[in-house]
Design a protein around this motif. Structure first.
Motif, PDB file in Angstrom:
ATOM      1  N   ASP A   1      -5.444  -7.043 -13.257  1.00  0.00           N
ATOM      2  CA  ASP A   1      -6.896  -7.478 -12.954  1.00  0.00           C
ATOM      3  C   ASP A   1      -7.269  -6.267 -12.790  1.00  0.00           C
ATOM      4  O   ASP A   1      -8.160  -5.339 -12.980  1.00  0.00           O
ATOM      5  N   MET A   2      -6.110  -4.626 -12.463  1.00  0.00           N
ATOM      6  CA  MET A   2      -6.378  -3.256 -12.991  1.00  0.00           C
ATOM      7  C   MET A   2      -7.024  -3.504 -14.190  1.00  0.00           C
ATOM      8  O   MET A   2      -7.966  -2.611 -14.900  1.00  0.00           O
TER       9      MET A   2
ATOM     10  N   ASN B   1       0.638  -1.452   0.036  1.00  0.00           N
ATOM     11  CA  ASN B   1       0.069   0.288  -0.365  1.00  0.00           C
ATOM     12  C   ASN B   1       1.056   1.051  -0.154  1.00  0.00           C
ATOM     13  O   ASN B   1       1.249   1.615   0.718  1.00  0.00           O
TER      14      ASN B   1
ATOM     15  N   ARG C   1      -7.031  -0.094  -6.844  1.00  0.00           N
ATOM     16  CA  ARG C   1      -7.592  -2.087  -7.179  1.00  0.00           C
ATOM     17  C   ARG C   1      -9.003  -2.185  -6.247  1.00  0.00           C
ATOM     18  O   ARG C   1      -9.429  -2.835  -7.091  1.00  0.00           O
ATOM     19  N   LYS C   2      -9.571  -1.136  -5.957  1.00  0.00           N
ATOM     20  CA  LYS C   2     -10.614  -0.884  -5.584  1.00  0.00           C
ATOM     21  C   LYS C   2     -12.537  -1.101  -5.798  1.00  0.00           C
ATOM     22  O   LYS C   2     -12.994  -0.120  -5.731  1.00  0.00           O
TER      23      LYS C   2
ATOM     24  N   LEU D   1       1.781  -0.071  -7.736  1.00  0.00           N
ATOM     25  CA  LEU D   1       0.732  -1.521  -7.660  1.00  0.00           C
ATOM     26  C   LEU D   1       2.061  -2.646  -7.098  1.00  0.00           C
ATOM     27  O   LEU D   1       3.048  -2.917  -8.309  1.00  0.00           O
TER      28      LEU D   1
ATOM     29  N   ASP E   1      -1.014  -7.176  -8.121  1.00  0.00           N
ATOM     30  CA  ASP E   1      -2.060  -6.535  -8.604  1.00  0.00           C
ATOM     31  C   ASP E   1      -2.196  -5.878 -10.016  1.00  0.00           C
ATOM     32  O   ASP E   1      -3.452  -5.672 -10.229  1.00  0.00           O
ATOM     33  N   GLN E   2      -1.348  -5.643 -10.488  1.00  0.00           N
ATOM     34  CA  GLN E   2      -1.684  -5.074 -11.675  1.00  0.00           C
ATOM     35  C   GLN E   2      -2.334  -5.757 -13.210  1.00  0.00           C
ATOM     36  O   GLN E   2      -2.739  -5.493 -13.438  1.00  0.00           O
TER      37      GLN E   2
ATOM     38  N   ASP F   1      -8.711   3.735  -3.174  1.00  0.00           N
ATOM     39  CA  ASP F   1      -7.821   2.661  -3.359  1.00  0.00           C
ATOM     40  C   ASP F   1      -8.124   2.456  -5.015  1.00  0.00           C
ATOM     41  O   ASP F   1      -9.310   1.567  -5.100  1.00  0.00           O
TER      42      ASP F   1
END
Length: 202
Positions: free
Chosen positions: A124-125, A8, A97-98, A117, A121-122, A95
C-alpha cells in the motif's frame, strides 16, 4: 518466540536513535543516486525524505544544494535529533503508512526506511508514494531481494527488516504507474544495497 518489535520499528529507534546516529556509516554511499536526481530537478523542486532519521546524510545533501526538503519520521528521538541538526528545516513526526499530506513532491526517498515495514504493509506504500508525487516525479527506495524477514542487532536491540521479492516490487511499481529507471542488486558501490529508482508516469 517473538524477537522484538515487528509492526512499529520506530519504537526501537526511540531507544537507539542517538547510538544509531553516532554509529551510522560516514561515507555518502548514496551520493551517486542523489547526484542523478539532482541533475534533473527543477529550480523550485520539493523533496520528501520518508524515514529521514537524524537527517544525515540524505536530507543534508539536498539542504546543501538549496532544495526544499521535508523530513518525515515516526521516531520522536530521530526527529528530535534531526531538528537539532537542521533547525530551519521542516520535519514531521508521522508514520509513513499514515501519510496524507496536501502537497506533491518532485522526489520521494525512502532509503533504508521502507524495509522496516512488515511485508503486508509494503504494497500500500506505493499508493501513498504515488499520491505524493508530481507527474514524472522520482521515487528512490531500498529493499531486499527475496520475500522474508531479517533481524539485526543494533545497540543491543533487535531491529526488524522485511522484503517482498523482486518480481513483486516490479509488479507493484508497474500497477501504480511507475517506470523503473534503475534497479541495482547488492550494489557494491553502495554498501551492498538493493536500490530502486522509478519515475511516476500517470
Amino acid at each position: 518466540m517473538e524477537k522484538g518489535e515487528r509492526k512499529n520499528v520506530y519504537k526501537v529507534y526511540n531507544k537507539i536513535g542517538r547510538w544509531f546516529a553516532e554509529n551510522r556509516y560516514a561515507d555518502a554511499v548514496e551520493q551517486a543516486y542523489l547526484n542523478d536526481i539532482l541533475k534533473n530537478l527543477p529550480p523550485d523542486a520539493k523533496v520528501l525524505d520518508v524515514g529521514c532519521g537524524d537527517g544525515k546524510p540524505i536530507l543534508e545533501y539536498f539542504i546543501k544544494h538549496n532544495i526544499d526538503v521535508l523530513g518525515v519520521d515516526a521516531s520522536e528521538q530521530m526527529i528530535g535529533l534531526a531538528k537539532n541538526n537542521f533547525p530551519v528545516t521542516r520535519f514531521l513526526l508521522k508514520d509513513m503508512r499514515k501519510l496524507n499530506l496536501n502537497e506533491k513532491y518532485d522526489v520521494i526517498i525512502a532509503w533504508h526506511s521502507f524495509f522496516h515495514l512488515p511485508a503486508d504493509d509494503q504494497p500500500d506504500m506505493f499508493r501513498i508514494f504515488k499520491q505524493h508525487l508530481k507527474p514524472n516525479g522520482i521515487l528512490l527506495f531500498t529493499s531486499g531481494t527475496e520475500r522474508g524477514e531479517v533481524w539485526g542487532i543494533n545497540d543491543g536491540e533487535n531491529l526488524f527488516h522485511a522484503s517482498l521479492n523482486t518480481t513483486e516490487y516490479q509488479n507493484l511499481l508497474q500497477s501504480n504507474q511507475f517506470e523503473v529507471l534503475k534497479h541495482k542488486v547488492n550494489d557494491p558501490d553502495c554498501g551492498g544495497a538493493n536500490v530502486w529508482m522509478a519515475q511516476y508516469k500517470p
